[in-house]
Design a protein around this motif. Structure first.
Motif, PDB file in Angstrom:
ATOM      1  N   THR A 185       0.832  -1.206   0.000  1.00 23.18           N
ATOM      2  CA  THR A 185       0.000   0.000   0.000  1.00 23.18           C
ATOM      3  C   THR A 185       0.864   1.251   0.000  1.00 23.18           C
ATOM      4  O   THR A 185       0.573   2.226  -0.715  1.00 23.18           O
ATOM      5  CB  THR A 185      -0.934   0.016   1.225  1.00 23.18           C
ATOM      6  OG1 THR A 185      -1.782  -1.145   1.184  1.00 23.18           O
ATOM      7  CG2 THR A 185      -1.802   1.265   1.243  1.00 23.18           C
ATOM      8  N   GLN A 219      -5.206  -0.424  -7.737  1.00 21.59           N
ATOM      9  CA  GLN A 219      -4.476  -0.550  -6.477  1.00 21.59           C
ATOM     10  C   GLN A 219      -4.505  -1.990  -5.982  1.00 21.59           C
ATOM     11  O   GLN A 219      -3.492  -2.524  -5.542  1.00 21.59           O
ATOM     12  CB  GLN A 219      -5.064   0.365  -5.407  1.00 21.59           C
ATOM     13  CG  GLN A 219      -4.327   0.252  -4.057  1.00 21.59           C
ATOM     14  CD  GLN A 219      -4.746   1.308  -3.066  1.00 21.59           C
ATOM     15  OE1 GLN A 219      -5.768   1.970  -3.246  1.00 21.59           O
ATOM     16  NE2 GLN A 219      -3.965   1.483  -2.014  1.00 21.59           N
ATOM     17  N   GLU A 273      -1.163  -4.123  -5.553  1.00 15.61           N
ATOM     18  CA  GLU A 273      -0.804  -4.653  -4.229  1.00 15.61           C
ATOM     19  C   GLU A 273      -0.677  -6.174  -4.277  1.00 15.61           C
ATOM     20  O   GLU A 273       0.245  -6.751  -3.685  1.00 15.61           O
ATOM     21  CB  GLU A 273      -1.854  -4.238  -3.197  1.00 15.61           C
ATOM     22  CG  GLU A 273      -1.835  -2.754  -2.857  1.00 15.61           C
ATOM     23  CD  GLU A 273      -2.966  -2.356  -1.933  1.00 15.61           C
ATOM     24  OE1 GLU A 273      -2.917  -1.233  -1.388  1.00 15.61           O
ATOM     25  OE2 GLU A 273      -3.921  -3.154  -1.763  1.00 15.61           O
ATOM     26  N   HIS A 298      -9.911   3.126  -1.542  1.00 10.38           N
ATOM     27  CA  HIS A 298      -8.501   3.543  -1.637  1.00 10.38           C
ATOM     28  C   HIS A 298      -8.032   4.176  -0.329  1.00 10.38           C
ATOM     29  O   HIS A 298      -6.926   3.889   0.151  1.00 10.38           O
ATOM     30  CB  HIS A 298      -8.339   4.528  -2.802  1.00 10.38           C
ATOM     31  CG  HIS A 298      -7.028   5.242  -2.806  1.00 10.38           C
ATOM     32  ND1 HIS A 298      -5.824   4.595  -2.983  1.00 10.38           N
ATOM     33  CD2 HIS A 298      -6.726   6.571  -2.640  1.00 10.38           C
ATOM     34  CE1 HIS A 298      -4.832   5.477  -2.936  1.00 10.38           C
ATOM     35  NE2 HIS A 298      -5.359   6.676  -2.724  1.00 10.38           N
ATOM     36  N   THR A 333      -5.445   6.779   4.320  1.00  8.70           N
ATOM     37  CA  THR A 333      -4.879   5.763   3.423  1.00  8.70           C
ATOM     38  C   THR A 333      -4.381   4.522   4.162  1.00  8.70           C
ATOM     39  O   THR A 333      -4.500   3.409   3.651  1.00  8.70           O
ATOM     40  CB  THR A 333      -3.714   6.361   2.613  1.00  8.70           C
ATOM     41  OG1 THR A 333      -2.741   6.929   3.511  1.00  8.70           O
ATOM     42  CG2 THR A 333      -4.209   7.445   1.671  1.00  8.70           C
ATOM     43  N   ARG A 362      -6.577   1.200   4.841  1.00  7.92           N
ATOM     44  CA  ARG A 362      -6.804   0.137   3.850  1.00  7.92           C
ATOM     45  C   ARG A 362      -6.077  -1.157   4.225  1.00  7.92           C
ATOM     46  O   ARG A 362      -6.699  -2.219   4.282  1.00  7.92           O
ATOM     47  CB  ARG A 362      -6.399   0.616   2.456  1.00  7.92           C
ATOM     48  CG  ARG A 362      -6.561  -0.465   1.382  1.00  7.92           C
ATOM     49  CD  ARG A 362      -6.215   0.069  -0.003  1.00  7.92           C
ATOM     50  NE  ARG A 362      -6.079  -1.033  -0.943  1.00  7.92           N
ATOM     51  CZ  ARG A 362      -7.093  -1.591  -1.603  1.00  7.92           C
ATOM     52  NH1 ARG A 362      -8.318  -1.132  -1.423  1.00  7.92           N
ATOM     53  NH2 ARG A 362      -6.879  -2.590  -2.445  1.00  7.92           N
ATOM     54  N   PRO A 363      -4.754  -1.137   4.510  1.00  8.52           N
ATOM     55  CA  PRO A 363      -4.091  -2.387   4.903  1.00  8.52           C
ATOM     56  C   PRO A 363      -4.614  -2.954   6.218  1.00  8.52           C
ATOM     57  O   PRO A 363      -4.603  -4.166   6.427  1.00  8.52           O
ATOM     58  CB  PRO A 363      -2.612  -1.995   5.008  1.00  8.52           C
ATOM     59  CG  PRO A 363      -2.602  -0.516   5.146  1.00  8.52           C
ATOM     60  CD  PRO A 363      -3.784  -0.031   4.372  1.00  8.52           C
TER      61      PRO A 363
END
Length: 332
Positions: free
Chosen positions: A138, A162, A166, A246, A252, A255-256
């Motif tokens: 990411t 994305q 990834e 996203h 940001t 997300r992970p």
């Protein structure tokens, strides 16, 4: 599976490569076989309480995938420690002379130090895996996004690319890692034992006598291998990633975190797919199994005859007399 891997039957027996040995798991027994000399193979049955035995919840499709992975990790660790001890006792692997610091630690803490070290190593290993497989991809994508205005704008198109980016980065990291460790002499031998494990299972599934000659003739790429499961789960992760924004809530790095929280779903789907591929042979299953079979070219190597002997010893011990291991008879 390709036509070349068709067998006369499918067994539920599986295993894993160890240090100078192999673990085979059947429906009634789990046996570890370790080479302890030129003409000597040590065997020992081991047991653990599987999650599926403690609750029916862990037998439900998709949830059983998570349970299976946890059980496999516990079983592999226990088997690996046993094989290392026996190989070390037999002189099959060399023990390095401990340093003065190690001697002092052993004198002061003894077995407690080893337990602390194992816990610490596990924590570091898990943290490193999370960093490499969740946050690093990411971070790299967002870094690229600084130079690509379209990525900053977000949207469904960005999420698609994305997720793909990834996923590919994770696969590259995974394959790079096993390529690097495959160059180590000790790991080369483990990968050779991995090949012997697969060949012995194929020999049994082809209804051939379990002899070194017959085992060596078999293919070393098996559709129900753990390597295939890992790679398949990474591919499933790409699909799961399509449903995660996203930048959730404008952040940001969330997300992970969400992808990590959804890991049980990814594992569950991957497990069901690998089981499906192991029971059926058609165009769809061959496409699904293909990436994992290709990756096994790295994680399995052609075994030596003495390694095949160990594999034969391990699988013979776990084959039940009542045929309860047979998943399907006839051409698969």
């Amino acid at each position: 599976m390709s036509k070349k891997t068709e067998t006369k039957k499918i067994t539920s027996i599986g295993g894993s490569a160890l240090i100078e040995g192999i673990m085979m798991r059947g429906p009634k027994r789990i046996t570890v076989a370790v080479r302890t000399g030129e003409d000597s193979i040590y065997t020992e049955d081991i047991s653990i309480k599987f999650l599926g035995q403690s609750s029916k919840f862990w037998k439900i499709p998709f949830f059983r995938g998570v349970a299976g992975m946890i059980d496999s990790m516990r079983l592999s660790y226990k088997s690996l420690m046993l094989s290392a001890d026996k190989a070390l006792e037999a002189g099959e692997i060399e023990e390095e002379e401990p340093s003065k610091f190690e001697k002092w630690i052993d004198e002061k803490l003894g077995d407690k130090f080893m337990k602390i070290l194992m816990v610490f190593s596990t924590i570091i290993g898990v943290a490193l895996a999370i960093l490499l497989f969740f946050f690093l991809p990411t971070w790299i994508f967002n870094l690229i996004g600084l130079a690509v205005p379209a990525i900053k704008q977000g949207g469904e198109t960005v999420v698609f690319w994305q997720s793909v980016a990834e996923g590919l980065l994770k696969i590259i990291i995974f394959l790079s890692y096993i390529l690097i460790v495959s160059q180590l002499s000790d790991m080369k031998r483990v990968f050779q034992y991995h090949g012997a494990e697969h060949k012995a299972i194929f020999c049994y599934e082809n209804d051939l006598p379990l002899t070194v000659e017959n085992v060596k003739k078999q293919r070393r790429f098996h559709p129900r291998c753990g390597t295939s499961f890992i790679l398949l789960s990474l591919l499933v992760g790409i699909i799961v990633g399509l449903f995660i924004p996203h930048a959730p809530f404008g952040i940001t790095w969330l997300r992970p975190v969400i992808k990590l929280a959804l890991l049980p779903i990814t594992i569950g789907i991957g497990y069901e797919l690998i089981k499906f591929c192991g029971k059926h042979d058609n165009t769809l299953t061959r496409i699904i199994a293909a990436p994992g079979l290709w990756a096994q070219r790295i994680t399995t190597k052609e075994p030596k005859e003495d390694m095949c002997e160990v594999a034969i010893k391990a699988i013979e011990a776990v084959i039940p007399d009542d045929g309860s291991d047979i998943v399907k008879n006839g051409c698969c």
